[in-house]
Design a protein around this motif. Sequence first.
Motif, mmCIF file in Angstrom:
data_model
loop_
_atom_site.group_PDB
_atom_site.id
_atom_site.type_symbol
_atom_site.label_atom_id
_atom_site.label_comp_id
_atom_site.label_asym_id
_atom_site.label_seq_id
_atom_site.Cartn_x
_atom_site.Cartn_y
_atom_site.Cartn_z
ATOM 1 N N PRO A 68 0.811 -1.218 0.000
ATOM 2 C CA PRO A 68 0.000 0.000 0.000
ATOM 3 C C PRO A 68 0.850 1.276 0.000
ATOM 4 O O PRO A 68 0.511 2.253 -0.665
ATOM 5 C CB PRO A 68 -0.825 -0.121 1.289
ATOM 6 N N THR A 69 1.966 1.247 0.717
ATOM 7 C CA THR A 69 2.851 2.414 0.738
ATOM 8 C C THR A 69 3.542 2.577 -0.607
ATOM 9 O O THR A 69 3.714 3.700 -1.089
ATOM 10 C CB THR A 69 3.867 2.300 1.888
ATOM 11 N N GLU A 70 3.915 1.467 -1.224
ATOM 12 C CA GLU A 70 4.518 1.540 -2.558
ATOM 13 C C GLU A 70 3.594 2.281 -3.519
ATOM 14 O O GLU A 70 4.041 3.157 -4.264
ATOM 15 C CB GLU A 70 4.825 0.147 -3.109
ATOM 16 N N ARG A 71 2.329 1.943 -3.516
ATOM 17 C CA ARG A 71 1.382 2.598 -4.429
ATOM 18 C C ARG A 71 1.303 4.097 -4.150
ATOM 19 O O ARG A 71 1.293 4.909 -5.072
ATOM 20 C CB ARG A 71 0.018 1.938 -4.328
ATOM 21 N N LEU A 72 1.254 4.480 -2.882
ATOM 22 C CA LEU A 72 1.195 5.895 -2.512
ATOM 23 C C LEU A 72 2.466 6.633 -2.944
ATOM 24 O O LEU A 72 2.397 7.741 -3.490
ATOM 25 C CB LEU A 72 1.008 6.043 -0.998
ATOM 26 N N VAL A 73 3.606 6.016 -2.696
ATOM 27 C CA VAL A 73 4.884 6.658 -3.022
ATOM 28 C C VAL A 73 5.073 6.753 -4.530
ATOM 29 O O VAL A 73 5.491 7.796 -5.044
ATOM 30 C CB VAL A 73 6.055 5.907 -2.351
ATOM 31 N N GLU A 79 5.495 10.095 -9.291
ATOM 32 C CA GLU A 79 5.042 10.395 -10.654
ATOM 33 C C GLU A 79 4.486 11.812 -10.735
ATOM 34 O O GLU A 79 4.767 12.551 -11.691
ATOM 35 C CB GLU A 79 4.009 9.370 -11.103
ATOM 36 N N GLU A 80 3.721 12.213 -9.723
ATOM 37 C CA GLU A 80 3.172 13.575 -9.698
ATOM 38 C C GLU A 80 4.299 14.606 -9.640
ATOM 39 O O GLU A 80 4.266 15.616 -10.344
ATOM 40 C CB GLU A 80 2.249 13.733 -8.487
ATOM 41 N N ALA A 119 18.548 1.398 -6.609
ATOM 42 C CA ALA A 119 18.160 0.344 -5.668
ATOM 43 C C ALA A 119 16.690 0.023 -5.870
ATOM 44 O O ALA A 119 15.927 0.821 -6.424
ATOM 45 C CB ALA A 119 18.403 0.800 -4.232
ATOM 46 N N ASP A 120 16.278 -1.159 -5.402
ATOM 47 C CA ASP A 120 14.870 -1.518 -5.450
ATOM 48 C C ASP A 120 14.097 -0.529 -4.567
ATOM 49 O O ASP A 120 14.604 -0.058 -3.560
ATOM 50 C CB ASP A 120 14.665 -2.958 -4.978
ATOM 51 N N GLY A 121 12.900 -0.188 -4.988
ATOM 52 C CA GLY A 121 12.093 0.771 -4.234
ATOM 53 C C GLY A 121 12.119 2.144 -4.879
ATOM 54 O O GLY A 121 12.163 2.254 -6.114
ATOM 55 N N PRO A 122 12.089 3.211 -4.077
ATOM 56 C CA PRO A 122 11.964 4.564 -4.614
ATOM 57 C C PRO A 122 13.012 4.939 -5.653
ATOM 58 O O PRO A 122 12.697 5.672 -6.596
ATOM 59 C CB PRO A 122 12.087 5.451 -3.369
ATOM 60 N N ASP A 123 14.244 4.450 -5.516
ATOM 61 C CA ASP A 123 15.272 4.770 -6.516
ATOM 62 C C ASP A 123 14.820 4.336 -7.914
ATOM 63 O O ASP A 123 14.912 5.096 -8.878
ATOM 64 C CB ASP A 123 16.588 4.049 -6.200
ATOM 65 N N THR A 147 13.209 17.865 -0.823
ATOM 66 C CA THR A 147 11.756 17.754 -0.700
ATOM 67 C C THR A 147 11.454 16.373 -0.151
ATOM 68 O O THR A 147 11.857 15.362 -0.736
ATOM 69 C CB THR A 147 11.050 17.939 -2.060
ATOM 70 N N LEU A 148 10.768 16.346 0.995
ATOM 71 C CA LEU A 148 10.389 15.078 1.603
ATOM 72 C C LEU A 148 9.112 14.565 0.963
ATOM 73 O O LEU A 148 8.163 15.323 0.728
ATOM 74 C CB LEU A 148 10.179 15.252 3.106
ATOM 75 N N ILE A 149 9.082 13.275 0.723
ATOM 76 C CA ILE A 149 7.898 12.611 0.188
ATOM 77 C C ILE A 149 7.533 11.488 1.143
ATOM 78 O O ILE A 149 8.279 10.510 1.273
ATOM 79 C CB ILE A 149 8.153 12.068 -1.245
ATOM 80 N N TRP A 150 6.451 11.663 1.851
ATOM 81 C CA TRP A 150 5.928 10.635 2.740
ATOM 82 C C TRP A 150 4.417 10.843 2.783
ATOM 83 O O TRP A 150 3.898 11.563 3.628
ATOM 84 C CB TRP A 150 6.558 10.701 4.129
ATOM 85 N N PRO A 151 3.706 10.254 1.827
ATOM 86 C CA PRO A 151 2.271 10.515 1.692
ATOM 87 C C PRO A 151 1.484 10.099 2.934
ATOM 88 O O PRO A 151 1.865 9.163 3.661
ATOM 89 C CB PRO A 151 1.863 9.638 0.491
ATOM 90 N N ALA A 152 0.377 10.772 3.153
ATOM 91 C CA ALA A 152 -0.536 10.407 4.243
ATOM 92 C C ALA A 152 -0.932 8.946 4.068
ATOM 93 O O ALA A 152 -1.237 8.493 2.964
ATOM 94 C CB ALA A 152 -1.770 11.293 4.213
#
Length: 158
Positions: A14-19, A24-25, A42-46, A148-153
Amino acid sequence: MRVGITGHRGLPGPTERLVRAALEERVRQYPSTELTGVSCLADGPDAWFAEAVLDHGGRLEVVIPAERYREGLPVGHHETYDRLRNSATDVHVTGLVESTEQAHMAGSEILVGLSDHLLAVWDGRPARGYGGTADVVAHAERVGVPVTLIWPAGATRD
């Protein structure tokens, strides 16, 4: 505009989808002809960021922390890593061989040095090991690269 990425690996689905949506935005805010993403892949956000940059029509530069870096990544990520690395317009290396925390931090320092801006997928907590997201953010702040921090609600790490 050269935009670097750092962030937590191993995020739940679920966090992957939000991030991914947040990345993308953010990428769409830059004109594609002016955007160069900088990533260690790396796997994930990178990797998600690198894919978003390429999908948007931007360029990708890659930083490889160590010669054996790929070997330390999950086997299921190797195909994505190879595809993204092969899509890069430039590849930067640290000159280190072993994929250690020190090599990862050295790669992140190069990444920050190449970036006009850093995106950090970060929950705001201390790094779990040397060279973690918190350390990269602290380095960027020390050298004056805006973050810029990205940590969606609704995002969680564990």
